[in-house]
Design an enzyme around this catalytic site. Structure first.
Site, PDB file in Angstrom:
ATOM      1  N   SER A  45       0.803  -1.228   0.000  1.00  0.00           N
ATOM      2  CA  SER A  45       0.000   0.000   0.000  1.00  0.00           C
ATOM      3  C   SER A  45       0.835   1.277   0.000  1.00  0.00           C
ATOM      4  O   SER A  45       0.332   2.333  -0.353  1.00  0.00           O
ATOM      5  CB  SER A  45      -0.961   0.017   1.191  1.00  0.00           C
ATOM      6  N   LYS A  85       0.494   4.772   6.702  1.00  0.00           N
ATOM      7  CA  LYS A  85      -0.009   5.540   5.555  1.00  0.00           C
ATOM      8  C   LYS A  85       0.546   6.955   5.652  1.00  0.00           C
ATOM      9  O   LYS A  85       1.166   7.342   6.624  1.00  0.00           O
ATOM     10  CB  LYS A  85      -1.542   5.608   5.548  1.00  0.00           C
TER      11      LYS A  85
END
Length: 182
Positions: A45, A85
């Site tokens: 990701s 993230k």
């Protein structure tokens, strides 16, 4: 010398022998709990910034005394897991996605510093969030750098500040990519 005195001397010697290793273990435990910690990246990701299998040392100190800033890589708890993230939106920001570009408070976000290949990483056709989206007070909007392969705030919504606990730090493995993660 009495048996009691022999036991006292033996116990005192054992305590002296174990004192330094116990202090070392307690110190390491305190450091790994409150200052830094190790994490292995399980998914793609955050590619190309962080790859699956990379090992990072993340820094817990900054978020004890300040809030995350836009563009920083942050580690947070979500449904019992640790995720990593990039911070895109802060409390009260208005996030919008137009023509595969991110706008924060009506200004196009320049992501060229961390998105190496803009064509291959952008894809916003799927999202459970309606845009424009206002980030609630006390929350942060987080996106993975690999937008095609990231479950992030587009799907699960913003992250509460209290769940964000560490700033991305130093890649320690693979050895060919050792360095600060930006």
């Amino acid at each position: 010398m009495s048996v009691l005195n022999k036991y006292k001397i033996a116990i005192k010697g054992l305590i002296e022998f174990l004192k330094e290793p116990i202090l070392a273990v307690l110190t390491a435990l305190m450091i790994s709990t409150f200052i830094i910690s190790h994490t292995k990246i399980p998914t793609g990701s955050m590619m190309l910034t962080i790859n699956p299998g990379d090992h990072l040392i993340v820094n817990r100190l900054p978020y004890y005394y300040r809030d995350p800033d836009r563009g920083e890589i942050a580690v947070f708890k979500f449904q019992g897991e640790n995720l990593i993230k990039r911070v895109i939106g802060k409390p009260h920001d208005i996030i919008n996605i137009i023509d595969n570009n991110i706008y924060v408070n009506s200004e196009k976000l320049d992501e060229s510093a961390y998105l190496k290949s803009l064509e291959s990483t952008y894809e916003f056709s799927r999202s459970d969030i309606q845009f424009p989206y206002k980030v609630p007070d006390g929350y942060y909007f987080m996106l993975g750098d690999n937008r095609r392969n990231s479950m992030d705030s587009r799907y699960f919504g913003p992250i509460p500040r209290e769940n964000i606990y560490a700033k991305g730090g130093v890649r320690i493995y693979p050895f060919s990519r050792i360095g600060i993660v930006k």
